[in-house]
Design an enzyme around this catalytic site. Structure first.
Site: not given
Ligand code: UD1
Ligand code: CA
Length: 452
Positions: A15, A101, A361, A382
């Site tokens: 997004r 992150g 300058y 310069y």
């Molecule tokens: C997750 C939580 C949710 C919580 C929310 C808070 C899960 C299943 N759900 O959901 O309960 O309320 O965070 O923000 O954990 N990422 C990876 N690899 C992946 C998927 C995600 O590195 O395969 C990283 C994303 O880059 C991100 C973080 O994990 O930094 C969270 O992932 P995201 O997909 O945003 O989780 P949410 O659906 O927000």
């Protein structure tokens, strides 16, 4: 007990509509991931593990100078799958803080609270009137028994206002034991990290929950609107902290600090000032509207008029700078220096009481005490290849529009005639004029248009 930090940073951040991975988007002058890592490092962790994926090389390059255990998640199959990737490098004893992150403003105090929990499974939760889209905390008799994602929740579960922030502190033993049992039988077809909560509870583990001090600590960033909103929230928070320290900020909604600012007493900051990097401002300093100040120290009593720009400069006490002054790297002024409009300093030291008030300058030069540099004067430092130094003594008066062709030295109390092009050293106490003499041409007739 030894502590590790795991940061999930493999997601693309669709997004954002960016070629950059989401965790490299900037907030307050620093990438989202840099915020998380800086905070994590305050906890004295043994290992900092970052899970990377989408455009992973960009992420690694951005942190090439840091000591990090990089773990690749080639395909983003969910948060549980992400943490699973760390198992080969994760010790079997000790605890891990699991962070996202894209949740940049998590606070060190909150993390310390989480890490000091007696439970082998502690998580950060919060009650919010806007739980939409987040995982909900399911409790029974007050105890956490599971987390349900919005997309998997029943209507009744969607009414729950306690949400999962996605920040946990878990015994490594638990991660090693349960992650391999995860499946992706859910609405999103993902391996949910949150499913290990139920597994742990079924094994008799009591989950502890901790709340953050501020709501912004757990706010995630998924698109540019959330990024901009979180930036403003953070700036308002920083402005508030400075006001609590006694700074007079004319309008906290028009204040930006992208780094660290140390302040003395009774500092006044007008609207639209931006601080970057590490800045230090002394007592009674006044900063006019629209200034941009980066990695700069400004000593007590100095007044900065509007729209002045500073980078890696050191400004002395009781200076008058600007409006529209530009102090570039290694511009150093002693006390009582005046730098006026459209004056640029670069690698130049101005001794006490020296002045350059208009359109000048000064590069690679030193200017002695009480010396006055006239309007329009420049150092020609310069030759297109090399840079040369200009040394100007004390009590020198340089007339308007002089060109000081470096390398050149001007002795103390010398006076330079206006419009001079100075190519040779100038002796002390002497008047030096180096320009074409004014002549009157006899017999010259101005051409006229033919009227016939
Ligand atoms: C997750 C939580 C949710 C919580 C929310 C808070 C899960 C299943 N759900 O959901 O309960 O309320 O965070 O923000 O954990 N990422 C990876 N690899 C992946 C998927 C995600 O590195 O395969 C990283 C994303 O880059 C991100 C973080 O994990 O930094 C969270 O992932 P995201 O997909 O945003 O989780 P949410 O659906 O927000
Ligand atoms: Ca998220």
């Amino acid at each position: 007990m030894s502590l590790n930090v795991i940061i999930m940073a493999a997601g693309k951040g669709t997004r954002m509509k960016s070629a950059k991975p989401k965790v490299l988007q900037p907030l307050a002058g620093k990438s989202l991931l840099a915020h998380v890592l800086t905070t994590a490092k305050k906890l004295g962790s043994q290992k900092n593990i970052i899970i990377y994926g989408f455009e992973g090389q960009q992420v690694k390059d951005a942190f090439a100078h840091e000591k990090i255990d990089w773990v690749e998640q080639a395909e983003q199959l969910g948060t549980g799958h992400a943490v699973m990737m760390t198992l080969p490098v994760l010790p079997t004893d000790g605890k891990s803080l699991i962070l996202s992150g894209d949740v940049p403003l998590i606070g060190a105090e909150t993390l310390a609270k989480l890490a000091s929990s007696d439970s082998p499974f502690a998580m950060l939760t919060m009650n919010t009137p806007t739980p939409f889209g987040l995982g909900r905390i399911i409790r029974k008799d007050g105890k956490v028994i599971a987390i349900v994602e919005e997309k998997d929740a029943t209507d009744a579960q969607k009414q729950i206002t306690e949400i999962n922030s996605g920040v946990y502190c878990v015994a490594n033993e638990i991660l090693h034991k349960y992650l391999k049992n995860l499946n992706n039988n859910n609405a999103q077809g993902e391996y949910y990290l949150t499913d290990i909560v139920k597994m742990a509870v079924d094994d008799g583990i009591t989950i502890d929950t901790v709340s953050p001090q501020y709501q912004f600590e757990i706010e995630g960033v998924n698109d540019r609107i959330q990024l901009a909103n979180l930036e403003r929230t953070w700036q308002a928070h920083q402005a508030e902290n400075l006001m609590k320290q006694g700074v007079h900020i004319m309008d906290p909604a028009r204040f930006d600090l992208r780094g660290e600012l140390t302040v003395g007493k009774d500092v006044q900051i007008d609207i639209n000032v931006i601080f970057e990097g590490e800045c230090e401002i002394g007592n009674n300093v006044k900063i006019g509207a629209g200034c941009v100040i980066k990695n700069t120290k400004i000593a007590s009593g100095t007044v900065i008029a509007p729209y002045s720009i500073f980078e890696n400069a050191i400004v002395g006490e009781n200076n008058q700078i600007g409006p529209f002054a530009r102090l570039r790297p290694n511009a150093v002024t002693a006390d009582e220096v005046h730098i006026g409009n459209f004056v640029e300093l670069k690698n130049t030291q101005m001794a006490s009481g020296a002045k350059a008030n208009h359109l000048a300058y000064l590069g690679d030069s030193t200017v002695g005490s009480r010396t006055n540099v006239g309007a329009g004067t420049i150092t020609a430092n310069y030759d297109g290849v090399n840079k040369f130094k200009t040394t100007i003594g004390a009590d020198v008066r340089i007339g308007s529009n002089a060109v000081l062709v470096a390398p050149v030295t001007i002795g103390n109390k010398a006076t330079i005639g206006a419009g001079s092009v100075i190519t040779k050293d100038c002796a002390e106490n002497k008047l030096v004029v180096a320009r074409g003499k004014q002549v009157t041409i006899d017999g010259w007739i101005r051409p006229e248009k033919d009227k016939s």
